[in-house]
Design a protein around this motif. Structure first.
Motif, PDB file in Angstrom:
ATOM      1  N   MET A   1       0.828  -1.201   0.000  1.00 28.87           N
ATOM      2  CA  MET A   1       0.000   0.000   0.000  1.00 28.87           C
ATOM      3  C   MET A   1       0.868   1.258   0.000  1.00 28.87           C
ATOM      4  O   MET A   1       0.585   2.222  -0.740  1.00 28.87           O
ATOM      5  CB  MET A   1      -0.920   0.002   1.220  1.00 28.87           C
TER       6      MET A   1
ATOM      7  N   GLN B   1      -5.247  -3.656   2.829  1.00 25.94           N
ATOM      8  CA  GLN B   1      -4.022  -2.972   2.425  1.00 25.94           C
ATOM      9  C   GLN B   1      -3.401  -3.643   1.206  1.00 25.94           C
ATOM     10  O   GLN B   1      -2.900  -2.975   0.294  1.00 25.94           O
ATOM     11  CB  GLN B   1      -3.027  -2.946   3.586  1.00 25.94           C
TER      12      GLN B   1
ATOM     13  N   THR C   1      -5.459  -2.737  -1.776  1.00 28.14           N
ATOM     14  CA  THR C   1      -5.194  -1.341  -2.141  1.00 28.14           C
ATOM     15  C   THR C   1      -3.897  -1.236  -2.919  1.00 28.14           C
ATOM     16  O   THR C   1      -3.811  -0.540  -3.941  1.00 28.14           O
ATOM     17  CB  THR C   1      -5.130  -0.452  -0.877  1.00 28.14           C
TER      18      THR C   1
END
Length: 165
Positions: free
Chosen positions: A91, A135, A138
């Motif tokens: 991330m 995360q 992402t």
């Protein structure tokens, strides 16, 4: 016969004599046997019944005599699961690559974010005590979009550069 006080000896109590012990058949005389079991208080029935004591502490969910007292210790709070480091790195790389696209180092960080996100998802699947799926996703999505954007910008740049020659 009189003694020094002038009293008759027959009227004065004789302090050298002790009373005779009670007879063995007297009903109040019971020999003590230390090996007899204790049968409780024979006079307990004469006491007035008391109401039960209020419960001061809740019952413990732990069995046994060594159960922790909730009033003497901090409450047990289960620790949250650890966050996977690869997911966090994915991330961070992908988010740092957003302004990096305009400074020419985003082309290097965006694919790294995608690779780290895929590795992080695999580790999270194998380790049930770790979290960080959001995360990792992402990092994969943002890194993938930025990689496509960098490839598109690079293709357009080369196309315009070759047009000018």
């Amino acid at each position: 016969m009189t003694d020094g006080d002038g009293l008759e000896r027959s009227t004065r109590a004789d302090l050298n004599k002790y009373p005779a012990p009670p007879a063995a058949d007297a009903e109040y005389w019971q020999p003590y046997d230390p090996y007899t079991p204790y049968n409780g208080d024979p006079l307990a029935g004469l006491d007035q019944p008391y109401p039960p004591y209020p419960v001061a502490y809740p019952s413990s969910p732990y069995p046994g005599p060594y159960a922790p007292n909730p009033y003497l210790m901090a409450p047990f709070v289960q620790a949250p699961p650890k966050t996977n480091a690869m997911s966090t790195a994915a991330m961070v790389c992908s988010l740092v690559a957003i302004p990096g696209v305009f400074m020419c180092f985003g082309m290097a960080l965006a694919p790294v974010g995608v690779v780290l996100g895929i590795i992080g998802l695999g580790q999270i699947r194998d380790r049930p005590n770790e979290s960080g799926e959001a995360q990792a996703w992402t990092g994969i999505i943002v890194g993938g979009l930025l990689t496509l954007l960098c490839v598109l910008i690079g293709t357009l740049w080369f196309a315009f550069a070759l047009d000018g020659l």
